[in-house]
Scaffold this motif. Structure first.
Motif, PDB file in Angstrom:
ATOM      1  N   ALA A  54      27.261  40.679  37.537  1.00 41.38           N
ATOM      2  CA  ALA A  54      28.126  41.544  36.732  1.00 41.38           C
ATOM      3  C   ALA A  54      28.811  42.591  37.597  1.00 41.38           C
ATOM      4  CB  ALA A  54      27.300  42.221  35.637  1.00 41.38           C
ATOM      5  N   GLU A  55      28.081  43.122  38.572  1.00 45.37           N
ATOM      6  CA  GLU A  55      28.662  44.140  39.440  1.00 45.37           C
ATOM      7  C   GLU A  55      29.774  43.548  40.314  1.00 45.37           C
ATOM      8  OE1 GLU A  55      25.204  45.475  41.447  1.00 45.37           O
ATOM      9  OE2 GLU A  55      24.343  46.440  39.671  1.00 45.37           O
ATOM     10  N   GLY A  56      29.539  42.354  40.846  1.00 46.49           N
ATOM     11  CA  GLY A  56      30.559  41.698  41.662  1.00 46.49           C
ATOM     12  C   GLY A  56      31.801  41.356  40.857  1.00 46.49           C
ATOM     13  N   LEU A  57      31.585  40.876  39.612  1.00 50.48           N
ATOM     14  CA  LEU A  57      32.715  40.554  38.746  1.00 50.48           C
ATOM     15  C   LEU A  57      33.529  41.805  38.436  1.00 50.48           C
ATOM     16  CD1 LEU A  57      34.118  38.356  37.044  1.00 50.48           C
ATOM     17  CD2 LEU A  57      32.617  39.006  35.143  1.00 50.48           C
ATOM     18  N   PHE A  58      32.844  42.924  38.224  1.00 50.43           N
ATOM     19  CA  PHE A  58      33.536  44.185  37.950  1.00 50.43           C
ATOM     20  C   PHE A  58      34.410  44.579  39.137  1.00 50.43           C
ATOM     21  CE2 PHE A  58      33.851  48.801  38.091  1.00 50.43           C
ATOM     22  CZ  PHE A  58      34.274  49.101  36.805  1.00 50.43           C
ATOM     23  N   ILE A  59      33.875  44.457  40.350  1.00 52.43           N
ATOM     24  CA  ILE A  59      34.637  44.824  41.547  1.00 52.43           C
ATOM     25  C   ILE A  59      35.859  43.929  41.699  1.00 52.43           C
ATOM     26  CG2 ILE A  59      34.578  44.858  44.062  1.00 52.43           C
ATOM     27  CD1 ILE A  59      33.258  47.254  42.782  1.00 52.43           C
ATOM     28  N   TRP A  60      35.686  42.620  41.507  1.00 49.47           N
ATOM     29  CA  TRP A  60      36.804  41.693  41.690  1.00 49.47           C
ATOM     30  C   TRP A  60      37.891  41.903  40.644  1.00 49.47           C
ATOM     31  CZ3 TRP A  60      38.294  38.472  45.440  1.00 49.47           C
ATOM     32  CH2 TRP A  60      37.381  38.153  46.446  1.00 49.47           C
ATOM     33  N   VAL A  61      37.488  42.029  39.394  1.00 55.01           N
ATOM     34  CA  VAL A  61      38.479  42.117  38.310  1.00 55.01           C
ATOM     35  C   VAL A  61      39.089  43.511  38.229  1.00 55.01           C
ATOM     36  CG1 VAL A  61      38.827  41.946  35.820  1.00 55.01           C
ATOM     37  CG2 VAL A  61      37.381  40.285  36.992  1.00 55.01           C
ATOM     38  N   ILE A  62      38.230  44.539  38.171  1.00 53.50           N
ATOM     39  CA  ILE A  62      38.721  45.902  37.980  1.00 53.50           C
ATOM     40  C   ILE A  62      39.166  46.518  39.304  1.00 53.50           C
ATOM     41  CG2 ILE A  62      38.165  48.198  37.105  1.00 53.50           C
ATOM     42  CD1 ILE A  62      38.244  45.984  34.981  1.00 53.50           C
ATOM     43  N   GLY A  63      38.300  46.407  40.314  1.00 49.65           N
ATOM     44  CA  GLY A  63      38.609  47.034  41.607  1.00 49.65           C
ATOM     45  C   GLY A  63      39.839  46.440  42.269  1.00 49.65           C
ATOM     46  N   LEU A  64      39.825  45.121  42.473  1.00 45.36           N
ATOM     47  CA  LEU A  64      40.975  44.482  43.123  1.00 45.36           C
ATOM     48  C   LEU A  64      42.206  44.521  42.222  1.00 45.36           C
ATOM     49  CD1 LEU A  64      39.385  41.379  44.883  1.00 45.36           C
ATOM     50  CD2 LEU A  64      40.073  43.552  45.875  1.00 45.36           C
ATOM     51  N   GLY A  65      41.991  44.444  40.905  1.00 42.65           N
ATOM     52  CA  GLY A  65      43.126  44.550  39.987  1.00 42.65           C
ATOM     53  C   GLY A  65      43.821  45.890  40.109  1.00 42.65           C
ATOM     54  N   ALA A  66      43.030  46.950  40.246  1.00 41.03           N
ATOM     55  CA  ALA A  66      43.608  48.284  40.410  1.00 41.03           C
ATOM     56  C   ALA A  66      44.370  48.405  41.729  1.00 41.03           C
ATOM     57  CB  ALA A  66      42.494  49.336  40.348  1.00 41.03           C
ATOM     58  N   ILE A  67      43.831  47.796  42.784  1.00 36.75           N
ATOM     59  CA  ILE A  67      44.515  47.838  44.084  1.00 36.75           C
ATOM     60  C   ILE A  67      45.846  47.097  44.019  1.00 36.75           C
ATOM     61  CG2 ILE A  67      44.377  47.044  46.480  1.00 36.75           C
ATOM     62  CD1 ILE A  67      41.353  47.563  46.340  1.00 36.75           C
ATOM     63  N   VAL A  68      45.850  45.920  43.374  1.00 36.49           N
ATOM     64  CA  VAL A  68      47.095  45.149  43.243  1.00 36.49           C
ATOM     65  C   VAL A  68      48.121  45.934  42.420  1.00 36.49           C
ATOM     66  CG1 VAL A  68      48.108  43.076  42.228  1.00 36.49           C
ATOM     67  CG2 VAL A  68      45.969  42.912  43.506  1.00 36.49           C
ATOM     68  N   ALA A  69      47.659  46.543  41.317  1.00 32.28           N
ATOM     69  CA  ALA A  69      48.569  47.323  40.485  1.00 32.28           C
ATOM     70  C   ALA A  69      49.144  48.504  41.253  1.00 32.28           C
ATOM     71  CB  ALA A  69      47.829  47.809  39.226  1.00 32.28           C
ATOM     72  N   LEU A  70      48.311  49.166  42.049  1.00 30.93           N
ATOM     73  CA  LEU A  70      48.779  50.293  42.849  1.00 30.93           C
ATOM     74  C   LEU A  70      49.793  49.836  43.885  1.00 30.93           C
ATOM     75  CD1 LEU A  70      48.559  53.282  43.623  1.00 30.93           C
ATOM     76  CD2 LEU A  70      46.656  52.668  45.132  1.00 30.93           C
ATOM     77  N   THR A  71      49.533  48.669  44.512  1.00 26.97           N
ATOM     78  CA  THR A  71      50.456  48.132  45.517  1.00 26.97           C
ATOM     79  C   THR A  71      51.826  47.823  44.901  1.00 26.97           C
ATOM     80  OG1 THR A  71      48.584  47.172  46.705  1.00 26.97           O
ATOM     81  CG2 THR A  71      50.777  46.337  47.238  1.00 26.97           C
ATOM     82  N   VAL A  72      51.804  47.197  43.722  1.00 27.25           N
ATOM     83  CA  VAL A  72      53.058  46.871  43.031  1.00 27.25           C
ATOM     84  C   VAL A  72      53.806  48.146  42.688  1.00 27.25           C
ATOM     85  CG1 VAL A  72      54.029  45.860  40.930  1.00 27.25           C
ATOM     86  CG2 VAL A  72      52.201  44.680  42.143  1.00 27.25           C
ATOM     87  N   TRP A  73      53.085  49.165  42.220  1.00 28.17           N
ATOM     88  CA  TRP A  73      53.732  50.430  41.819  1.00 28.17           C
ATOM     89  C   TRP A  73      54.355  51.110  43.028  1.00 28.17           C
ATOM     90  CZ3 TRP A  73      52.555  55.609  43.020  1.00 28.17           C
ATOM     91  CH2 TRP A  73      53.244  56.563  42.240  1.00 28.17           C
ATOM     92  N   VAL A  74      53.635  51.152  44.153  1.00 27.50           N
ATOM     93  CA  VAL A  74      54.166  51.790  45.369  1.00 27.50           C
ATOM     94  C   VAL A  74      55.397  51.029  45.862  1.00 27.50           C
ATOM     95  CG1 VAL A  74      53.696  52.283  47.785  1.00 27.50           C
ATOM     96  CG2 VAL A  74      51.966  52.791  46.056  1.00 27.50           C
ATOM     97  N   THR A  75      55.343  49.698  45.820  1.00 31.02           N
ATOM     98  CA  THR A  75      56.492  48.886  46.273  1.00 31.02           C
ATOM     99  C   THR A  75      57.706  49.134  45.380  1.00 31.02           C
ATOM    100  OG1 THR A  75      54.947  47.198  47.025  1.00 31.02           O
ATOM    101  CG2 THR A  75      57.262  46.554  46.816  1.00 31.02           C
ATOM    102  N   ALA A  76      57.471  49.180  44.060  1.00 28.03           N
ATOM    103  CA  ALA A  76      58.582  49.430  43.148  1.00 28.03           C
ATOM    104  C   ALA A  76      59.205  50.804  43.384  1.00 28.03           C
ATOM    105  CB  ALA A  76      58.085  49.307  41.712  1.00 28.03           C
ATOM    106  N   LYS A  77      58.398  51.809  43.680  1.00 28.17           N
ATOM    107  CA  LYS A  77      58.912  53.153  43.949  1.00 28.17           C
ATOM    108  C   LYS A  77      59.738  53.190  45.217  1.00 28.17           C
ATOM    109  CE  LYS A  77      57.457  55.915  40.646  1.00 28.17           C
ATOM    110  NZ  LYS A  77      58.405  56.750  39.874  1.00 28.17           N
ATOM    111  N   SER A  78      59.286  52.486  46.248  1.00 26.93           N
ATOM    112  CA  SER A  78      60.024  52.501  47.514  1.00 26.93           C
ATOM    113  C   SER A  78      61.383  51.824  47.391  1.00 26.93           C
ATOM    114  CB  SER A  78      59.189  51.836  48.608  1.00 26.93           C
ATOM    115  OG  SER A  78      58.969  50.453  48.288  1.00 26.93           O
ATOM    116  N   ASN A  79      61.432  50.803  46.508  1.00 26.98           N
ATOM    117  CA  ASN A  79      62.713  50.122  46.314  1.00 26.98           C
ATOM    118  C   ASN A  79      63.694  50.981  45.505  1.00 26.98           C
ATOM    119  OD1 ASN A  79      61.850  47.900  47.720  1.00 26.98           O
ATOM    120  ND2 ASN A  79      61.085  46.823  45.898  1.00 26.98           N
TER     121      ASN A  79
END
Length: 267
Positions: free
Chosen positions: A242-267
């Motif tokens: 359960a802990e690993g699933l939380f990290i993959w889904v929530i943790g990595l999902g948050a990182i991907v969302a942050l990356t997309v947001w930063v890229t959109a702002k720079s453009n």
């Protein structure tokens, strides 16, 4: 500004936009409380298990609610096993946890709202106990949860954790079966499960676990209920999966969302 809008709503006779939501929430809360009070059994009921009157009432309840599957004299049928010799503890556990009467035939009985009062459950238990000797309802001295929690923890890890999880959170078994979580379960039902072995659970007789051993296990389980989660979110206490699933889904999902947001702002 908010005060002005509120005054306008009052003058116009209209309700506040949140009034309907608050009314619905209050209604659901009140209904839930009423349902809980109606279905909850009375733990303070006292029934003389050897009383002919209690046994007679239990027989009537059994005939009306259990005989279809277990036979009119509890002798069993193709739809249900014989209850002769299972004892009062088995009936008190199965009916007191809502597993019986069964909602449908399946891999194992599902936990449901209890359909009988504590007095009625004890009367049915008295009737079944009168048919043949069997495990009795445990004495109150072993249910107080004032034993040795550390020793109970050791006994639980050795005898129970392989199915119920070391944190008593339950776990999956084979063929659609499962070991239920043990937090929030009444002490008498925990003890009764150990001495009757419901469904996939082995029987722990007094030769395997003494009454005091069982009392210590109950003490440990009650300690788990009250122990604060000092490490943060418990995630169901299901362990690294359960802990690993939380990290993959929530943790990595948050990182991907942050990356997309930063890229959109720079453009």
């Amino acid at each position: 500004m908010h005060i002005k809008n509120t005054k306008k709503l009052r003058k116009s006779g209209r309700r506040h936009p949140l009034a309907t939501v608050a009314l619905i929430a209050f209604g659901l809360f009140t209904t839930g409380l009423a349902y809980t009070g109606f279905t909850q059994t009375s733990a303070s009921a006292e029934v003389d298990m050897n009383s002919p009157a209690a046994i007679s009432e239990g027989q009537k309840l059994f005939a009306a609610n259990c005989a279809t599957c277990h036979g009119l004299n509890a002798e069993g049928s193709p739809d249900g096993p014989s209850l002769i010799g299972v004892g009062a503890a088995s009936v008190h556990f199965q009916v007191g946890t809502g597993r019986m009467p069964l909602a449908y035939q399946g891999p194992q009985g599902m936990i449901k709202p209890v359909q009988f009062t504590e007095e009625q459950i004890l009367q049915m238990s008295a009737y079944v106990a009168s048919l043949a000797p069997g495990p009795e309802i445990p004495k109150a001295q072993y249910l107080r949860a004032d034993g040795d929690a550390a020793r109970g923890s050791e006994l639980f890890r050795i005898n129970c954790a392989m199915c119920h999880n070391v944190a008593a959170a339950g776990g999956a078994l084979t063929q659609g079966k499962y070991a239920p979580k043990l937090t929030g379960v009444d002490s008498s039902h925990i003890y009764e499960a150990m001495i009757t072995g419901p469904q996939n659970m082995p029987v722990f007789s007094d030769a395997n676990l003494t009454p005091q051993d069982k009392a210590d296990i109950i003490t440990y389980l009650k300690y788990l209920e009250n122990e604060p989660k000092v490490g943060g979110l418990g995630l169901g206490s299901l362990g690294p999966v359960a802990e690993g699933l939380f990290i993959w889904v929530i943790g990595l999902g948050a990182i991907v969302a942050l990356t997309v947001w930063v890229t959109a702002k720079s453009n």
